[in-house]
Design a protein around this motif. Structure first.
Motif, mmCIF file in Angstrom:
data_model
loop_
_atom_site.group_PDB
_atom_site.id
_atom_site.type_symbol
_atom_site.label_atom_id
_atom_site.label_comp_id
_atom_site.label_asym_id
_atom_site.label_seq_id
_atom_site.Cartn_x
_atom_site.Cartn_y
_atom_site.Cartn_z
ATOM 1 N N SER A 83 0.809 -1.214 0.000
ATOM 2 C CA SER A 83 0.000 0.000 0.000
ATOM 3 C C SER A 83 0.844 1.267 0.000
ATOM 4 O O SER A 83 0.561 2.212 -0.742
ATOM 5 C CB SER A 83 -0.939 0.015 1.213
ATOM 6 N N ASP A 84 1.878 1.326 0.825
ATOM 7 C CA ASP A 84 2.668 2.556 0.974
ATOM 8 C C ASP A 84 3.705 2.724 -0.129
ATOM 9 O O ASP A 84 3.922 3.827 -0.626
ATOM 10 C CB ASP A 84 3.370 2.573 2.339
ATOM 11 N N ARG B 265 7.787 13.645 2.677
ATOM 12 C CA ARG B 265 7.000 13.575 3.909
ATOM 13 C C ARG B 265 5.856 14.590 3.898
ATOM 14 O O ARG B 265 4.804 14.365 4.500
ATOM 15 C CB ARG B 265 7.895 13.825 5.117
ATOM 16 N N ALA C 172 2.114 8.568 -2.057
ATOM 17 C CA ALA C 172 2.689 9.854 -1.653
ATOM 18 C C ALA C 172 4.218 9.809 -1.747
ATOM 19 O O ALA C 172 4.920 10.507 -1.020
ATOM 20 C CB ALA C 172 2.250 10.208 -0.234
ATOM 21 N N ARG C 173 4.716 8.978 -2.648
ATOM 22 C CA ARG C 173 6.165 8.855 -2.829
ATOM 23 C C ARG C 173 6.493 8.998 -4.310
ATOM 24 O O ARG C 173 6.173 8.104 -5.103
ATOM 25 C CB ARG C 173 6.655 7.505 -2.310
ATOM 26 N N ASN D 51 0.424 15.171 6.454
ATOM 27 C CA ASN D 51 1.453 14.785 7.415
ATOM 28 C C ASN D 51 1.194 15.491 8.744
ATOM 29 O O ASN D 51 1.074 16.723 8.798
ATOM 30 C CB ASN D 51 2.832 15.170 6.860
ATOM 31 N N ARG E 225 -4.103 5.947 1.052
ATOM 32 C CA ARG E 225 -4.530 4.566 1.270
ATOM 33 C C ARG E 225 -5.883 4.340 0.603
ATOM 34 O O ARG E 225 -6.629 5.286 0.313
ATOM 35 C CB ARG E 225 -4.602 4.238 2.761
ATOM 36 N N THR F 273 -6.079 10.553 0.896
ATOM 37 C CA THR F 273 -4.757 11.081 1.249
ATOM 38 C C THR F 273 -4.926 12.046 2.401
ATOM 39 O O THR F 273 -5.698 13.012 2.310
ATOM 40 C CB THR F 273 -4.108 11.805 0.056
ATOM 41 N N GLY G 217 1.954 13.774 2.509
ATOM 42 C CA GLY G 217 0.912 13.059 3.225
ATOM 43 C C GLY G 217 1.011 11.556 3.100
ATOM 44 O O GLY G 217 2.057 10.996 2.762
ATOM 45 N N ASP G 218 -0.100 10.891 3.360
ATOM 46 C CA ASP G 218 -0.187 9.430 3.312
ATOM 47 C C ASP G 218 -1.456 9.036 2.569
ATOM 48 O O ASP G 218 -2.550 9.515 2.888
ATOM 49 C CB ASP G 218 -0.227 8.836 4.724
#
Length: 684
Positions: free
Chosen positions: A375-376, A425, A399-400, A451, A431, A448, A428-429
């Motif tokens: 997921s990440d 960073r 987010a990468r 952070n 999923r 999303t 955000g994140d």
């Protein structure tokens, strides 16, 4: 022996990257500037030559990009750089040893009865030093202005690179109205021979492992309606014979995705009689479906990845390397060949990619399951040499930004970060989540969240961000448009709902959007906003909607709907009058039959003088997909009624991507400024 080699590879890779495992405590994340978000990726479109001796890609050079060519055994040496004076590079790939296939584009104006402002794309082949540039097929001289437009907008495409032939490729001529004639082109001296004259309504050809034309698609209409037929070539009679007919209104999909080494066996992707597409083997001569090769009960099957290269150590010619499916990332792969499984294991260990538990839900049944999923962060194979000893991979996540690595002779090397100027960073994140629509339908969505070190704990200001199409979808991957990174780095939670009408989540969700424009399709987005409030993700009264294309239509609809949840809305290149936009496309009888029953519902222009919330609209003056008039009509009617509307016409912008970095920045800036400073006053 293979097992020992696989473990050795994994050990080598892990040892190389362990030095980077310990990272010092980092300062607070830094939000990116508009200029940083608008920049070209530092390196993109990476490709390795078939012999593995060179890597090529596009390197950012301010407003432009240049082709760079490195030797794989001398990455520390300066690359060969190839520039362009007028047109801009959009992609590059090795087509043969020593030869690059290059796509370029530029603005184009044609004056006939009126000025048509658009862009043209062209495909060239050049050597690795950029000395000779050739179109794969010669262009005939236009005899009229209208013919000039057709020829300018047409573009030859590669049908098959013929990986076992060092000198030839198959090319489809760009005819504009159908799939074009098929030519076998010698890329060393650029002589060509037509091997297939196309026929009316042919939509595309498929080749077997040896590069022979074996299947094609045809669009047509019968007494039932518009359909797509799959035809196979009868080698004995050299004629095309129909085997499948799928009517568009039923949303049946049947297409050939590959052939076995025995060309009488085709691999067919089909959702006929099912909610999710599967891949099965098909005996062409017997006209008989054989066993199912692959299915996933939660997601559509996608493709078969077959080794078409002869003489690869560890992989047989025609061996199935893996199968694809339309999972959360959209292009997920299950590796099935032992060689690929060993490579996958080694790369995962080296790159420290560990799957996590992910709950997935089937919208057709409501059933859920917990799966192990990346997921990440995940990786994908970008390019490989014919002997598989040189492999390029991209490591990325929602987010990468992508990072590119080369595996060469057992050694892994970081080639480049696509956006080294961005503090990942701050993005955000992301999923995959699910929420219930008001009628009980399960709606997938990409969420999303900001952070916390940068923005504090939630709930946050939030944006509902519907995709285009509407027969499109979002993926759990990095958003190269930079819309999601922009909003997340400004401390906004972003929800990308896969509302009814979205494709690739199964037939039920897809067809549930028919004739529900601005109605149940819009309810799904509003229900996503309510879900974010219930989950303490979004601050009530501080939610906006922003979308582009069909997403822009959704933003118009959000502005005119009463009792909404949004403080303001942003419509990018949106459709405001669904009757006139589809009349533009209904001149094509197949398109008319296929789409007319699905496009019904709210036409926001009818209520433009009754908008309920502040609205910002932007549109490019070169947009030939959604004409700029669609925004102008709405804005003029709303302003005449004294409604709070801000409008930006963006010069030399089409339906994406941006022609210059300034245009890209201008587009991001009007979004940023409106959400941070305006949105009816004081920002979101």
């Amino acid at each position: 022996m293979k097992r020992i080699l696989a473990l050795a590879l994994a050990t080598i890779l892990v040892s190389q990257l362990q030095a980077h495992a310990q990272t010092p405590t980092l300062p607070k994340p830094v939000a990116p500037t508009i200029e940083q978000l608008a920049a070209f990726p530092a390196l993109s479109s990476l490709t390795v030559s078939p012999d593995g001796s060179r890597i090529a890609g596009l390197e950012a050079n301010g407003e432009d990009r240049v082709i760079v060519v490195y030797r794989t055994d001398a990455l520390d040496k300066p690359p060969t750089r190839i520039g362009s004076d007028r047109m801009k590079f959009s992609s590059v790939s090795f087509i043969k040893d020593g030869l690059l296939a290059v796509s370029l584009w530029q603005p184009y104006d044609l004056r006939v009865d009126r000025v048509t402002k658009t862009f043209v794309n062209k495909f060239f082949i050049t050597d690795i030093e950029g000395k000779q540039w050739k179109e794969p097929l010669p262009q005939e001289r236009a005899t009229s202005r209208s013919e000039e437009l057709v020829k300018a907008l047409s573009n030859a495409t590669v049908l098959d690179t013929l990986p076992n032939d060092p000198d030839h490729i198959l090319v489809i001529s760009g005819s504009g109205n159908n799939s074009g004639d098929v030519y076998k082109v010698n890329v060393r001296n650029f002589t060509s021979r037509r091997i297939q004259k196309t026929e009316e309504r042919v939509a595309g050809y498929i080749t077997d492992l040896n590069g022979e034309l074996r299947a094609r698609l045809r669009n047509d209409i019968d007494g039932t309606g518009a359909y797509i037929s799959t035809e196979f070539r009868n080698v004995a009679t050299d004629s095309w014979e129909e085997h499948f007919r799928s009517h568009v209104k039923d949303r049946d999909m049947t297409q050939v995705v590959g052939f076995a080494e025995d060309a009488n066996t085709a691999f067919v992707l089909s959702n006929a009689g099912r909610d999710k597409a599967v891949i099965y083997e098909y005996d062409i001569a017997a006209r008989k479906q054989k066993e199912i090769l692959f299915e996933n009960r939660m997601f559509n099957a996608g493709d078969v990845i077959i080794n078409r290269q002869r003489g690869v150590e560890g992989l047989a010619y025609g061996e199935i390397m893996g199968v694809g499916y339309s999972g959360p990332r959209g292009d997920d792969i299950v590796w099935t060949a032992a060689h690929m499984q060993a490579l996958d294991k080694g790369l995962r260990q080296a790159l420290k990619i560990e799957p996590e538990a992910l709950r997935v839900v089937d919208p057709a049944t409501g059933q859920s399951a917990n799966i192990a999923y990346d997921s990440d962060v995940s990786y994908r194979l970008v390019s490989r040499s014919r002997d598989m000893k040189t492999v390029l991979v991209a490591v990325t996540g929602p987010a990468r930004p992508p990072e590119y690595y080369m595996l060469h002779n057992g050694q892994l090397t970081l080639l480049a970060k696509s956006y080294p100027q961005l503090d990942a960073r701050a993005l955000g994140d992301g999923r995959l989540v699910y929420y219930k629509a008001r009628d009980g339908l399960d709606i997938p969505a990409i969420l999303t969240t900001p952070n916390k070190d940068l923005c504090g704990a939630g709930p946050w200001k939030a944006v509902v961000h519907p995709h285009g199409g509407p027969w499109g979808r979002d993926n759990l991957d990095f958003d190269g448009s930079m819309w999601v990174p922009l909003m997340a780095s400004r401390c906004m939670a972003v929800l990308q709902p896969q509302f009814r009408g979205s494709a690739d989540w199964g037939r039920k969700l897809w067809m549930a959007g028919d004739a529900e424009w601005g109605q149940k399709m819009q309810d799904d987005k509003d229900d996503g906003a309510k879900w974010m409030i219930e989950q303490k993700i979004a601050q009530p009264g501080h939610i906006a909607m922003f979308g582009f294309s069909y997403g822009g239509y959704s933003s118009f609809a959000a502005a005119v709907r009463p009792n909404g949840l949004y403080k303001c809305s942003i419509a990018g290149a949106g459709v405001s009058d669904i009757k006139r936009i589809w009349a533009r496309y209904y001149t094509n009888p197949f398109f008319r039959q296929a789409q007319a029953p699905t496009v019904e519902g709210l036409s926001p222009l009818d209520k433009a003088d009754q908008i309920q919330i502040p609205l910002m609209v932007y549109h490019g003056d070169r947009d030939q997909i959604v004409p700029i008039e669609q925004s102008e009509w709405f804005v003029n009617k709303a302003k005449a009624a004294g409604k709070p509307v801000v409008y930006h016409e963006i010069k030399d912008y089409a339906h994406g991507p941006a022609w210059t970095r300034k245009i890209m920045g201008d587009q991001l800036r009007v979004i940023d400024d409106y959400l941070s400073k305006d949105c009816g006053g004081g920002g979101l």
